[in-house]
Structure formats: C-alpha cells, structure tokens
Design a protein around this motif. Structure first.
Motif, mmCIF file in Angstrom:
data_model
loop_
_atom_site.group_PDB
_atom_site.id
_atom_site.type_symbol
_atom_site.label_atom_id
_atom_site.label_comp_id
_atom_site.label_asym_id
_atom_site.label_seq_id
_atom_site.Cartn_x
_atom_site.Cartn_y
_atom_site.Cartn_z
ATOM 1 N N LEU A 1 1.423 -1.044 0.248
ATOM 2 C CA LEU A 1 -0.053 -0.092 -0.405
ATOM 3 C C LEU A 1 1.293 1.290 -0.410
ATOM 4 O O LEU A 1 0.370 2.432 -0.543
ATOM 5 C CB LEU A 1 -1.279 -0.290 1.249
ATOM 6 N N SER A 2 2.146 1.322 0.508
ATOM 7 C CA SER A 2 3.210 2.060 0.906
ATOM 8 C C SER A 2 3.954 2.624 -0.264
ATOM 9 O O SER A 2 4.522 4.058 -0.414
ATOM 10 C CB SER A 2 3.596 2.693 2.208
ATOM 11 N N LEU B 1 -0.105 1.452 7.072
ATOM 12 C CA LEU B 1 -0.715 0.728 8.211
ATOM 13 C C LEU B 1 -1.592 0.692 8.792
ATOM 14 O O LEU B 1 -2.761 -0.436 9.063
ATOM 15 C CB LEU B 1 0.482 0.610 9.730
ATOM 16 N N ARG B 2 -2.629 1.890 8.614
ATOM 17 C CA ARG B 2 -3.611 2.116 9.428
ATOM 18 C C ARG B 2 -5.110 1.285 7.799
ATOM 19 O O ARG B 2 -5.410 1.181 8.914
ATOM 20 C CB ARG B 2 -3.913 4.118 9.396
ATOM 21 N N LEU B 3 -4.781 1.574 6.931
ATOM 22 C CA LEU B 3 -5.509 1.450 5.842
ATOM 23 C C LEU B 3 -5.063 -0.403 5.982
ATOM 24 O O LEU B 3 -6.279 -1.194 6.088
ATOM 25 C CB LEU B 3 -4.977 1.621 4.367
ATOM 26 N N ALA B 4 -4.347 -1.355 6.853
ATOM 27 C CA ALA B 4 -3.856 -2.144 6.166
ATOM 28 C C ALA B 4 -4.927 -3.104 7.837
ATOM 29 O O ALA B 4 -5.308 -3.894 7.497
ATOM 30 C CB ALA B 4 -2.369 -2.778 6.149
ATOM 31 N N LEU B 5 -5.042 -2.029 8.479
ATOM 32 C CA LEU B 5 -5.435 -2.836 9.472
ATOM 33 C C LEU B 5 -6.509 -2.296 9.809
ATOM 34 O O LEU B 5 -7.519 -3.501 10.160
ATOM 35 C CB LEU B 5 -4.973 -1.697 10.930
ATOM 36 N N GLU C 1 -1.278 -5.684 -9.748
ATOM 37 C CA GLU C 1 -0.980 -6.662 -9.191
ATOM 38 C C GLU C 1 -1.053 -6.782 -7.154
ATOM 39 O O GLU C 1 -0.665 -8.400 -7.378
ATOM 40 C CB GLU C 1 -0.407 -7.541 -10.522
ATOM 41 N N ARG C 2 0.870 -6.412 -7.930
ATOM 42 C CA ARG C 2 1.245 -7.066 -6.275
ATOM 43 C C ARG C 2 0.190 -6.590 -5.529
ATOM 44 O O ARG C 2 0.049 -7.243 -3.928
ATOM 45 C CB ARG C 2 2.524 -6.226 -6.422
ATOM 46 N N ILE C 3 -0.263 -5.198 -5.184
ATOM 47 C CA ILE C 3 -0.723 -4.745 -4.380
ATOM 48 C C ILE C 3 -2.454 -5.950 -3.714
ATOM 49 O O ILE C 3 -2.124 -5.770 -2.560
ATOM 50 C CB ILE C 3 -1.715 -3.433 -4.237
ATOM 51 N N ALA C 4 -2.198 -6.051 -5.381
ATOM 52 C CA ALA C 4 -3.811 -7.127 -4.739
ATOM 53 C C ALA C 4 -3.858 -8.468 -3.947
ATOM 54 O O ALA C 4 -4.638 -8.822 -3.577
ATOM 55 C CB ALA C 4 -4.287 -7.366 -6.578
ATOM 56 N N ALA C 5 -2.578 -8.352 -4.541
ATOM 57 C CA ALA C 5 -1.937 -9.658 -3.929
ATOM 58 C C ALA C 5 -1.949 -9.870 -2.636
ATOM 59 O O ALA C 5 -1.995 -10.921 -1.377
ATOM 60 C CB ALA C 5 -0.614 -10.598 -4.414
ATOM 61 N N ALA C 6 -1.555 -9.076 -1.857
ATOM 62 C CA ALA C 6 -0.754 -8.908 -0.518
ATOM 63 C C ALA C 6 -2.355 -8.404 0.271
ATOM 64 O O ALA C 6 -2.297 -8.949 1.023
ATOM 65 C CB ALA C 6 -0.215 -7.681 -0.333
ATOM 66 N N LEU C 7 -3.007 -7.776 -0.508
ATOM 67 C CA LEU C 7 -4.713 -7.525 0.006
ATOM 68 C C LEU C 7 -5.554 -8.823 0.212
ATOM 69 O O LEU C 7 -6.324 -9.205 1.878
ATOM 70 C CB LEU C 7 -5.290 -6.550 -0.976
ATOM 71 N N LEU C 8 -5.296 -9.761 -0.544
ATOM 72 C CA LEU C 8 -5.883 -11.114 -0.768
ATOM 73 C C LEU C 8 -5.653 -12.108 0.466
ATOM 74 O O LEU C 8 -6.015 -12.760 1.342
ATOM 75 C CB LEU C 8 -5.894 -11.959 -2.275
ATOM 76 N N LYS C 9 -3.983 -11.907 0.479
ATOM 77 C CA LYS C 9 -3.142 -12.685 2.072
ATOM 78 C C LYS C 9 -3.702 -12.198 3.090
ATOM 79 O O LYS C 9 -4.440 -12.934 3.688
ATOM 80 C CB LYS C 9 -1.845 -12.629 1.978
ATOM 81 N N LEU C 10 -4.323 -10.920 3.133
ATOM 82 C CA LEU C 10 -4.892 -10.144 4.016
ATOM 83 C C LEU C 10 -6.364 -10.504 5.057
ATOM 84 O O LEU C 10 -6.455 -10.845 5.462
ATOM 85 C CB LEU C 10 -5.016 -8.895 4.093
ATOM 86 N N ASP C 11 -6.285 -10.682 3.780
ATOM 87 C CA ASP C 11 -8.107 -10.816 3.644
ATOM 88 C C ASP C 11 -8.192 -12.553 4.650
ATOM 89 O O ASP C 11 -9.693 -13.483 4.936
ATOM 90 C CB ASP C 11 -9.181 -10.671 3.073
ATOM 91 N N ASN C 12 -7.337 -13.590 3.659
ATOM 92 C CA ASN C 12 -7.766 -15.050 3.329
ATOM 93 C C ASN C 12 -6.539 -15.102 4.362
ATOM 94 O O ASN C 12 -6.558 -16.930 5.327
ATOM 95 C CB ASN C 12 -6.811 -15.337 2.074
#
Lengths: 203, 203
Positions: free
Chosen positions: A15-16, A27-31, B42-53
C-alpha cells in the motif's frame, strides 16, 4: 516498525508503494482492512486486478477504455471535425465535466520534457499527425497545461502541423473565476489583458 | 465524475471505501496504477487477498498473527507474569517500539462504549479473566487510552478482578515530552502533579 505479522507487513509495503501514502497511512489502511468483516480487501483486490488485466487504451485517442475503442470515439453524436489534444486521461475527465468539447480527444500521455528524458516520440504525437492526415479534422484545440513543458509541446506540434490546413487553437489563459487580481502572477495577468475579449451583457 | 471506463470507476469506488481516501484521491491512485508498467496493482491485490484470507488472531492474546499463536505469545524469552492490556494491535506495535514490556499482551479489540453500542461482552474481557484465572499472571498493566471509554473499561475490568490476587496498574498520565506546560489541559496537568515521582539524577 515492529510488525507482529509478515502478511501485515507485506500489505503495508504494497500500500505504501502508492503515491502520497506513507508507511503510517498504509498501516492504518491495512489494520482497517484486517478489522473489516465485509471482505473489503477482497473487493479492492478484485477491482485492482481488473485494472491490471482488463483496462485498455483506445486505439484512436489513447484514452483509457474498457474496449478497443473508447465511448467518446464510438459516439456518433460527437463531431469528427474538432480534436481536443490533452496530456492525460484525467484531463479528458475534467474537460468532459465542462461539456464544452463537442468533438473528440487525443491523449498525448505526457508532454515533451528534456529534463525528464521525454522526447516527442515518447508521447502520442506521431498518431496525432496521422489523425490529422487521415481524418476530417478542421480544428485542433490544444488543452495543455501552460507550463514550460506544455508550451514546448504545443510549439513542437504547431511546427509539424504548419503544412496542414487545420485551425490550431489553444485554450485561453487568464485570471481564474473567484481569484483575486492582486494574487494573479504577472504573466497570467499580462496575458489576460492582451487576450481581452468583448464584453457581452447576458440577457 | 464522468469516467470513460467502468473498470476505472469500479477501482475508484473500491479505493475510496478506504478511510481517509476520497473520490479524488482514489482517482489519482487508480490512474497511477493504470499508468504503472510494473504490475503494481497486481502486487497490491495479492497482498490484500492474503490479508483477507490468511491473517489470524492469536488464540491467546487476540493480536493479529500469521499463525494460531503470535510471535510474542510463542517467545520463551517473554515473562509469563506480566500482562499488558491494550485496545488494539496498533497499540501492541507502539508499545513494542518502546521495549518496556517484558511480558505478554492482551488485545481487547476495543473499549466499552455505550454510545457506540459496545458492551463488555463485545470485547475480549471474558478471555482476559480466564487468562488471569489460569495463567501465572502477577501484574496486569492497563495501557488504555485515557478517554471516557478507556477509563470506563479500566474501571469495569478492575471490578471483575478484585477477587484475584493480581497487581493492577495503569500507565502514567502526565505531560508529554517536548510539550509545553501552558498548553497541557488542566486534567492532565493536575494528574501529573498528583502523580509526581522522586527525581533521580542520571549519572
């Protein structure tokens, strides 16, 4: 920062990497996304993947588009005779908001900038010339930012188009609505006086 | 806003669902990603999917973690006798930066707030009591924000723990380092005087 989770750290790093988002905001967005129970991060991820895989550039005007040809170029209601030349897709949106362009667009994708190593062939000038040669264009409206780079780009294109029978115009530079004269820079103020227009009483 | 692309519009809507990101910032981010040639979205999407799953909450302390049990709870170097009670995972990070807690944490996941409909059973107080009953905890350090809701939460927990033989402490409230006395609010200033400590000359 001491992350308790590698996955969180990766999300913060990803994100950064976006402009204007530092580590703390990321970090705020991720949390926020970790706490969210509606799978918001999944929805954002899906939208970003589509952005990466499916979005196209219009083969005529280079505007971003869902199809090979963008909605504006497709539209039969648009004039073929007027072409508005802009720097970016963002500028197309801003101009469309005004409703002043009845014709089509041509997105250069940047301006000539020797300092940043951007030459005439790095932006969509060649395809612009081809359009002037092949389409029934009567007027080319240059809606380019009045910066040094923008002026250079306008000058360069005007030279290339000298031999063609096309009206070459630039958008007016002058004082902004709502702006106070005393705060306008002297170049803008000087230009606004030189380019003065007859006053019409609106009835 | 007149988007030329549905895909772009969806990305802008998704991004602007994040806190602190409005439509204009979201558009700026989305256009940045469209221009980017390194598959950043794509990289951000992958990181966010991991965050969700994949991200979990530690089954002991409720801190965010990659595994069932977080790194801090796993660590044999941490004292079993001290438990620092915090509101959020973000607070664990902030406190870990100070290096002052040699024990473990307990993340409440919020504070009691009748106005927002958050009662004692909506946050991790029950599991905190069970930990006090079952673990060899000697001191409970309440590192909770000194707000009305925070004070309520501290008071509520202190009542529940009265029957247990555990030291119950709160972090000091006082004037901030680098802050000027005249700008401190009177509650903080008053508390800092009431809680004054002997002065030690550092040698």
């Amino acid at each position: 920062m001491n992350f308790s989770s590698k996955i969180l750290e990766e999300a913060v790093n990803a994100l950064s990497s976006l402009p204007g988002i530092g580590k703390k905001s990321a970090l705020r967005l991720a949390l926020h996304l970790v706490q969210d129970k509606t799978h918001k991060s999944e929805r954002i991820a899906a939208a970003l993947l589509k952005l990466d895989n499916e979005i196209k550039k219009c083969r005529f005007c280079h505007n971003i588009s869902d199809d090979e040809v963008c909605e504006i170029c497709k539209s039969p209601a648009r004039s073929n005779n007027i072409l508005c030349v802009v720097e970016s897709a963002r500028d197309v949106m801003a101009i469309e908001e005004t409703g002043q362009i009845k014709g089509r667009y041509h997105v250069l994708g940047g301006v000539i900038s020797p300092l940043e190593g951007i030459g005439p062939h790095d932006i969509n000038i060649d395809s612009l010339i081809r359009r002037v040669q092949n389409e029934a264009i009567e007027e080319l409206i240059m809606a380019i930012s009045p910066t040094i780079e923008g002026e250079t780009t306008i000058y360069y294109i005007s030279k290339l188009l000298k031999e063609y029978n096309v009206r070459f115009t630039i958008i007016a530079r002058g004082v902004s609505f709502g702006g106070e004269l005393e705060y306008a820079d002297e170049l803008t103020l000087g230009r606004s006086i030189a380019s003065r227009v007859p006053y019409h009483v609106h009835t």
